[in-house]
Design a protein around this motif. Sequence first.
Motif, PDB file in Angstrom:
ATOM      1  N   THR A 132       0.844  -1.194   0.000  1.00  8.29           N
ATOM      2  CA  THR A 132       0.000   0.000   0.000  1.00  8.29           C
ATOM      3  C   THR A 132       0.880   1.245   0.000  1.00  8.29           C
ATOM      4  OG1 THR A 132      -0.118   0.072   2.415  1.00  8.29           O
ATOM      5  CG2 THR A 132      -1.834  -1.177   1.265  1.00  8.29           C
ATOM      6  N   TYR A 133       0.300   2.348  -0.406  1.00 12.06           N
ATOM      7  CA  TYR A 133       0.992   3.633  -0.429  1.00 12.06           C
ATOM      8  C   TYR A 133       0.036   4.694   0.086  1.00 12.06           C
ATOM      9  CZ  TYR A 133       3.091   7.934  -2.259  1.00 12.06           C
ATOM     10  OH  TYR A 133       3.600   9.193  -2.383  1.00 12.06           O
ATOM     11  N   ASP A 159       0.535  14.557  -4.876  1.00 11.72           N
ATOM     12  CA  ASP A 159       0.572  13.300  -5.627  1.00 11.72           C
ATOM     13  C   ASP A 159      -0.522  13.238  -6.677  1.00 11.72           C
ATOM     14  OD1 ASP A 159       2.785  12.069  -4.610  1.00 11.72           O
ATOM     15  OD2 ASP A 159       1.691  10.861  -3.120  1.00 11.72           O
ATOM     16  N   SER A 160      -0.260  12.479  -7.724  1.00 12.67           N
ATOM     17  CA  SER A 160      -1.273  12.086  -8.701  1.00 12.67           C
ATOM     18  C   SER A 160      -1.053  10.614  -8.988  1.00 12.67           C
ATOM     19  CB  SER A 160      -1.142  12.903  -9.988  1.00 12.67           C
ATOM     20  OG  SER A 160       0.073  12.581 -10.655  1.00 12.67           O
ATOM     21  N   VAL A 161      -2.033   9.965  -9.601  1.00 10.58           N
ATOM     22  CA  VAL A 161      -1.874   8.551  -9.919  1.00 10.58           C
ATOM     23  C   VAL A 161      -0.687   8.360 -10.857  1.00 10.58           C
ATOM     24  CG1 VAL A 161      -2.978   6.540 -10.990  1.00 10.58           C
ATOM     25  CG2 VAL A 161      -4.331   8.087  -9.561  1.00 10.58           C
ATOM     26  N   GLY A 162      -0.497   9.287 -11.811  1.00  9.27           N
ATOM     27  CA  GLY A 162       0.628   9.178 -12.739  1.00  9.27           C
ATOM     28  C   GLY A 162       1.969   9.232 -12.027  1.00  9.27           C
ATOM     29  N   ARG A 163       2.111  10.179 -11.060  1.00  4.76           N
ATOM     30  CA  ARG A 163       3.371  10.289 -10.324  1.00  4.76           C
ATOM     31  C   ARG A 163       3.637   9.048  -9.475  1.00  4.76           C
ATOM     32  NH1 ARG A 163       3.405  16.536  -8.009  1.00  4.76           N
ATOM     33  NH2 ARG A 163       3.587  17.573 -10.057  1.00  4.76           N
ATOM     34  N   ILE A 201      -2.790   0.518 -11.389  1.00  8.75           N
ATOM     35  CA  ILE A 201      -3.167   1.151 -10.110  1.00  8.75           C
ATOM     36  C   ILE A 201      -4.649   1.496 -10.102  1.00  8.75           C
ATOM     37  CG2 ILE A 201      -2.831   3.192  -8.660  1.00  8.75           C
ATOM     38  CD1 ILE A 201       0.087   3.186  -9.400  1.00  8.75           C
ATOM     39  N   LEU A 202      -5.148   2.032 -11.216  1.00  5.95           N
ATOM     40  CA  LEU A 202      -6.575   2.356 -11.290  1.00  5.95           C
ATOM     41  C   LEU A 202      -7.415   1.108 -11.087  1.00  5.95           C
ATOM     42  CD1 LEU A 202      -6.648   4.834 -14.332  1.00  5.95           C
ATOM     43  CD2 LEU A 202      -6.777   5.406 -11.907  1.00  5.95           C
ATOM     44  N   ARG A 203      -7.032   0.003 -11.745  1.00  9.68           N
ATOM     45  CA  ARG A 203      -7.810  -1.226 -11.666  1.00  9.68           C
ATOM     46  C   ARG A 203      -7.772  -1.813 -10.260  1.00  9.68           C
ATOM     47  NH1 ARG A 203      -6.195  -3.153 -16.336  1.00  9.68           N
ATOM     48  NH2 ARG A 203      -4.426  -4.267 -15.457  1.00  9.68           N
ATOM     49  N   ALA A 204      -6.599  -1.764  -9.609  1.00 10.87           N
ATOM     50  CA  ALA A 204      -6.450  -2.344  -8.264  1.00 10.87           C
ATOM     51  C   ALA A 204      -7.248  -1.585  -7.224  1.00 10.87           C
ATOM     52  CB  ALA A 204      -4.978  -2.357  -7.872  1.00 10.87           C
ATOM     53  N   PRO A 262      -4.651  13.550  -0.049  1.00 11.05           N
ATOM     54  CA  PRO A 262      -3.603  13.239   0.927  1.00 11.05           C
ATOM     55  C   PRO A 262      -4.143  12.375   2.063  1.00 11.05           C
ATOM     56  CG  PRO A 262      -3.500  15.553   0.317  1.00 11.05           C
ATOM     57  CD  PRO A 262      -4.749  14.998  -0.304  1.00 11.05           C
ATOM     58  N   GLY A 263      -3.405  11.323   2.404  1.00 13.37           N
ATOM     59  CA  GLY A 263      -3.820  10.411   3.464  1.00 13.37           C
ATOM     60  C   GLY A 263      -4.552   9.182   2.958  1.00 13.37           C
ATOM     61  N   GLN A 264      -4.992   9.219   1.697  1.00 14.22           N
ATOM     62  CA  GLN A 264      -5.687   8.062   1.125  1.00 14.22           C
ATOM     63  C   GLN A 264      -4.707   6.903   0.957  1.00 14.22           C
ATOM     64  OE1 GLN A 264      -7.726   8.941  -2.495  1.00 14.22           O
ATOM     65  NE2 GLN A 264      -8.237   6.822  -2.946  1.00 14.22           N
ATOM     66  N   ILE A 265      -5.163   5.672   1.231  1.00 13.62           N
ATOM     67  CA  ILE A 265      -4.322   4.485   1.085  1.00 13.62           C
ATOM     68  C   ILE A 265      -4.578   3.875  -0.276  1.00 13.62           C
ATOM     69  CG2 ILE A 265      -3.806   2.192   1.977  1.00 13.62           C
ATOM     70  CD1 ILE A 265      -4.649   3.216   4.733  1.00 13.62           C
ATOM     71  N   ILE A 266      -3.520   3.762  -1.082  1.00 14.48           N
ATOM     72  CA  ILE A 266      -3.616   3.210  -2.430  1.00 14.48           C
ATOM     73  C   ILE A 266      -2.993   1.816  -2.448  1.00 14.48           C
ATOM     74  CG2 ILE A 266      -2.809   3.489  -4.820  1.00 14.48           C
ATOM     75  CD1 ILE A 266      -4.906   5.476  -4.142  1.00 14.48           C
TER      76      ILE A 266
END
Length: 582
Positions: A537-538, A544-548, A560-563, A574-578
Motif C-alpha cells: 500500500t501507499y 501526488d497524482s496517480v501518474g506520479r 493502479i486504477l484497476r487495483a 492526501p492520506g488516502q491508502i492506495i
Amino acid sequence: MKQLNREGAPLASSLTSDNRSSRCCVLLTPLLVLMAVVGCANGGHAVNSESFDSASDGAAFDSSAHFASPVDSDSLIAEALEACESAEALWQQGDIDGSLATLDAAYELLLQIPDDPNLIQQKEDLRHLISLRVVDIYRSQLTTAADLNSPIPLEINDHVQREITRFTGPERRFFIESYRRSGRYRPMIVSKLREAGLPEELSWLPLVESGFKNRALSSARALGMWQFISSTGTRYGLDRSHLIDERMDPDKSTDGAIHYLSDLHGMFGDWMMALASYNCGENRVKRLIRRQEVGHLDRFWDIYGGLPTETARYVPRFLATVAIVRDPEAYGMELPEPYPAIEFETIEVHRHLRLSDLDTALALERKTLVGLNPELRHGTTPGDRYALRVPATVAALFDEKVAALPAYVPPPEVTFARYKVRPGDTLSTIARRHRTTVNAIMRANKIGSRHRIRTGQRLKVPQRGRSTPVVSAKGSGGSRLPQLTHTVRQGDSLWLLASRYGSTVDRIKRDNNLRSNRLAIGQKIKIRTRNAAGSQTYTVQSGDSVGRIAQAQNLSVQKILRANALSRSSRIYPGQIIQLPN
C-alpha cells in the motif's frame, strides 16, 4: 393579530381542572392559548410570571432558578428545551396542570433570548415546539370528549365524494385490482399497526400510494408499496445497494412507514395533517400552518387550498378508500375476495443465485421468487449472507436443488459520470472519450436520436464496472478475503470505501455490525478487500497524482486504477491508502 400584554394574556397554567371540565372552555381555550404562544411573534408578551405559582406543588419544571440573573443565549435555549422535555414527561404522567405551567416557563425563557439574526430560526423552532406541546395536550382532551369511533375522522365532503366517484367510475378497475392485491400484505400491515398502536385504517394507504405494488415507481422517483423517496427511505433505515433496495421490501418498508407516520403524528397531533405531510413533506405543511391566522389548531381542510395539487387529492383519496371498503354496497361496489398471503420460509444463502434459475430448479411458476423477494433489484442474491424467502412447500428441497446449480456471476455494477456537453461534441466523441458506447449513453439518458444533444446539456455517461469474483457453487459462501482497517476521514462514505477497496456496502456493514450508512470521522472500519493478498500500500502525499505514483513505483497507471476501483477522472487525496498491485 392583536398584541397581548402580560395582564390580559390567557395562560396555559392558569386553567384549573374545574374550568377545564366546562365544555365551552375545553373548546375555546386552545385557540386562546395558541394566540398567546404564537401571537407573541409580533412582540407582545403572553405570559404572566405570577401564574407559575399555580403549578401543582412544584411538580412542574422549576423556573425560578432561571430568572435570577441574565445568562447567555445558548443556556436559555438549552433550559427552554429542558423545560419542554419536563412538560412532556409530566403530561405522560397525567399531570396536566404541571405540564402546562412548565410550558409557560419554557416560553418565558424564550422571551429572554436576545434578538439576534443568527438565532431567529432557533427561536422560531422553539416557539413552534412549545405551541405544539400545548396543542397536543388540549387535542388529547378534545379527542376523549368527542368519543370518535376512529382516530382518523371520516368526513365525506365534496372533495372526498369526488374521489369516491372516480374510484367507482373511471378508476374502478384499478381499485378492484388493488383491493385484490391487498390480501397479500394487509394482514402483515395490520399486525404491525396494532403493535405500534396506530389506527388500522392506515393499512389502506398503500392502495392510494401504489395500488399495493412493491415495485411501483413514481415520476418523483418514489419507490415501493409505501412510496419512499431515497432520502426519506435512508432516514428510516431502508438501505440501498447495487443489488438491493429495501424500499421494495414489504416488511421493511412497512416498518419504515409506521415509524415515519408515527413521527408525523407526534409532530402535528392530527392524522389528516400527518397524511398530508407524508405526501408532500412535513416542512411544506409547517409553512402552511405558520401562514394561518390561528396557526396549528387549524384543521386540514383550512390549509387544503394551499397544498400541492397531488396532496390536495391524496388525503381525500385515502378517505374515499376507507369509506368504500367499509361499506362497498353503499357506493355500488362489489369487492372481490382478496388474494391470499403466500406462506413462506426464510433460508440463508451465501452466494450469488439468480431467482429465475431457482424458480426452474424448484419447479415454481415464473417470477414466484421475485414476488417474494422484491427488494432484489436485478433478481440476484448478493454474494454474501442473505435471507431469501421461499414458498414453504419447497423449503425442504432448497439445499439439494441449489447445490446442483452452476456458479453465477452477475454483470458488473454500472456507475455513471456526469458530463456537460461542449460545443462540437457528438455522442460518438463522448462515448470514445469515456470508453463506452453511443447506445449505452442513449439508454441512460432516454435519448431517441443520436443527433439530439445540445451544448450545455448534462448527460449521464456509463462507466466500466467491476464484477464480483466467482464463488464455488458447492461452497458455504464465506469468501476468504484479506482484511484491512480504514480510519474514516472527512468526506468518506460507505459507497466510496466499497469502491476504493473493491468491496460492497452490504459486506462492509455486515463486517462492522452497522445498522445505517452513517460514518463518524475517526471511526475504525474493517474492510475485506478483493485486492490481491500480499499487495503493498501507499499513503497519498500532498501533490501526488496517480501518474506520479505509478512512475515512482514503476507500475502502469492502468494497473493502479484497476487495483483501487478508480477511473481516470477519480480524485485522490492526501492520506488516502492506495493499493499497489504486485
